[in-house]
Design an enzyme around this catalytic site. Structure first.
Site, PDB file in Angstrom:
ATOM      1  N   GLY A  13       0.776  -1.239   0.000  1.00 30.41           N
ATOM      2  CA  GLY A  13       0.000   0.000   0.000  1.00 30.41           C
ATOM      3  C   GLY A  13       0.802   1.281   0.000  1.00 30.41           C
ATOM      4  N   SER A  14       2.076   1.219  -0.441  1.00 29.20           N
ATOM      5  CA  SER A  14       2.844   2.475  -0.436  1.00 29.20           C
ATOM      6  C   SER A  14       2.331   3.443  -1.501  1.00 29.20           C
ATOM      7  CB  SER A  14       4.339   2.208  -0.607  1.00 29.20           C
ATOM      8  OG  SER A  14       4.631   1.754  -1.901  1.00 29.20           O
ATOM      9  N   ASN A  15       1.869   2.937  -2.635  1.00 27.17           N
ATOM     10  CA  ASN A  15       1.278   3.844  -3.637  1.00 27.17           C
ATOM     11  C   ASN A  15      -0.021   4.445  -3.126  1.00 27.17           C
ATOM     12  OD1 ASN A  15       2.730   4.052  -6.344  1.00 27.17           O
ATOM     13  ND2 ASN A  15       2.898   1.865  -5.889  1.00 27.17           N
ATOM     14  N   LYS A  85      -4.597  -8.830  -9.521  1.00 27.29           N
ATOM     15  CA  LYS A  85      -5.512  -9.720 -10.248  1.00 27.29           C
ATOM     16  C   LYS A  85      -6.188  -8.938 -11.367  1.00 27.29           C
ATOM     17  CE  LYS A  85      -5.081 -13.195  -7.320  1.00 27.29           C
ATOM     18  NZ  LYS A  85      -4.406 -14.428  -7.724  1.00 27.29           N
ATOM     19  N   LEU A  86      -6.792  -9.677 -12.306  1.00 19.48           N
ATOM     20  CA  LEU A  86      -7.585  -8.998 -13.331  1.00 19.48           C
ATOM     21  C   LEU A  86      -8.879  -8.474 -12.715  1.00 19.48           C
ATOM     22  CD1 LEU A  86      -7.383 -11.226 -16.540  1.00 19.48           C
ATOM     23  CD2 LEU A  86      -6.325  -8.991 -16.146  1.00 19.48           C
ATOM     24  N   ASN A 101      -4.224   1.980 -13.932  1.00 18.47           N
ATOM     25  CA  ASN A 101      -3.323   1.006 -13.319  1.00 18.47           C
ATOM     26  C   ASN A 101      -1.912   1.564 -13.319  1.00 18.47           C
ATOM     27  OD1 ASN A 101      -2.533  -1.625 -12.278  1.00 18.47           O
ATOM     28  ND2 ASN A 101      -1.594  -1.989 -14.274  1.00 18.47           N
ATOM     29  N   HIS A 103       2.098   0.413 -13.227  1.00 17.29           N
ATOM     30  CA  HIS A 103       2.974  -0.740 -13.486  1.00 17.29           C
ATOM     31  C   HIS A 103       4.416  -0.280 -13.293  1.00 17.29           C
ATOM     32  CE1 HIS A 103       4.075  -4.600 -15.186  1.00 17.29           C
ATOM     33  NE2 HIS A 103       4.988  -3.967 -15.914  1.00 17.29           N
ATOM     34  N   ASP A 144      -1.930  -5.087 -18.325  1.00 13.68           N
ATOM     35  CA  ASP A 144      -0.915  -4.120 -18.769  1.00 13.68           C
ATOM     36  C   ASP A 144      -1.024  -3.711 -20.234  1.00 13.68           C
ATOM     37  OD1 ASP A 144       0.148  -4.426 -16.197  1.00 13.68           O
ATOM     38  OD2 ASP A 144       1.476  -6.045 -16.835  1.00 13.68           O
ATOM     39  N   GLU A 173       7.077   5.824  -8.995  1.00 16.89           N
ATOM     40  CA  GLU A 173       5.639   5.511  -8.940  1.00 16.89           C
ATOM     41  C   GLU A 173       4.917   6.466  -7.994  1.00 16.89           C
ATOM     42  OE1 GLU A 173       4.405   1.336  -8.603  1.00 16.89           O
ATOM     43  OE2 GLU A 173       6.520   0.813  -8.720  1.00 16.89           O
TER      44      GLU A 173
HETATM   45  C1  GRF Z   1       4.158  -1.407  -7.121  1.00 14.43           C
HETATM   46  O1  GRF Z   1       5.460  -1.539  -7.608  1.00 14.43           O
HETATM   47  C2  GRF Z   1       3.158  -1.489  -8.244  1.00 14.43           C
HETATM   48  O2  GRF Z   1       3.544  -0.869  -9.413  1.00 14.43           O
HETATM   49  C3  GRF Z   1       3.112  -2.963  -8.442  1.00 14.43           C
HETATM   50  O3  GRF Z   1       3.109  -3.518  -7.154  1.00 14.43           O
HETATM   51  C4  GRF Z   1       3.779  -2.614  -6.281  1.00 14.43           C
HETATM   52  C5  GRF Z   1       2.813  -2.256  -5.198  1.00 14.43           C
HETATM   53  O4  GRF Z   1       3.443  -1.589  -4.152  1.00 14.43           O
HETATM   54  N1  GRF Z   1       2.077  -3.379  -9.322  1.00 14.43           N
HETATM   55  P1  GRF Z   1       2.548  -0.906  -3.019  1.00 14.43           P
HETATM   56  O5  GRF Z   1       1.540  -1.943  -2.540  1.00 14.43           O
HETATM   57  O6  GRF Z   1       1.883   0.286  -3.619  1.00 14.43           O
HETATM   58  O7  GRF Z   1       3.527  -0.553  -1.951  1.00 14.43           O
END
Ligand code: GRF
Length: 201
Positions: A13-15, A85-86, A101, A103, A144, A173
């Protein structure tokens, strides 16, 4: 009215947190729901710490369940932020063009089924590429493959391991995803960022 976002997560969950920090005090968008295919995803805990509804899907393949949860929270846009997942086709049909999304590599070169986690960075290193980066694209029925909205580039450094490269890309990201989401919220729909982001290491 702020755009209402649902963020889908599978792990850390860092994003998600980077997005929450970027949206703090914003009148453009707010995260109203965090959804996961895993009830033990740490990202659900992060959401609860922020006072946001955090729900685990009973069956992540069940489009009707998704639509019930997204509808109940009056979701305008869906952000896949480390969701592995899809998304069911019924959900894509309703939210097509409103699903983003992120990536952790350039697309289309380093994406597709099975390309997640450290495997992505191993593939970049094995290719000999001198640059990697992060990509935000529209989510659709395939892994993707949706239209690319923005890519951030980071250098591959001599001596990089999958782990060191992953850490450098993750920082990119955390900047790219909020930038694309804020732009989408301002425009009322996802739009490409005009300039690819060049990020120092
Ligand atoms: C990120 O690198 C994202 O691009 C990938 O999985 C990772 C998720 O990291 N699909 P977080 O859960 O957001 O920390």
């Amino acid at each position: 009215m702020p755009m209402r976002l649902a963020v889908c997560v599978s792990g850390r969950g860092s994003n998600l947190v980077a997005l929450l920090e970027a949206l703090r005090g914003s009148s453009l968008a707010e995260v109203v729901l965090v959804l996961s295919n895993r009830s033990d995803a740490p990202a659900l805990e992060r959401a609860r710490e922020w006072g946001i509804a955090a729900e685990a899907l009973g069956d992540f393949r069940d489009g009707a369940e998704w639509l019930e949860r997204l509808g109940r929270h009056r979701t305008d846009m869906v952000i896949l932020a480390g969701y592995l997942k899809l998304v069911p086709a019924e959900v894509i049909a309703v939210y097509r063009g409103r699903i983003l999304n992120i990536h952790p590599a350039p697309l289309p070169a380093f994406g597709g089924p099975g390309m997640y986690g450290l495997r992505v960075h191993e593939a970049v290193l094995a290719s000999g590429a001198t640059q990697s980066g992060a990509t935000v694209h529209l989510g659709d029925e395939q892994y993707d493959r949706g239209a690319i909205l923005a890519q951030a580039r980071v250098p591959v450094r001599p001596g990089d391991t999958p782990e060191t490269l992953a850490a450098r890309v993750l920082e990119a990201e955390h900047r790219l995803l909020p930038a694309v989401v804020l732009r989408a919220a301002a425009a009322g729909r996802p739009v490409p960022l005009s300039d690819p982001m060049e990020l120092p290491a």
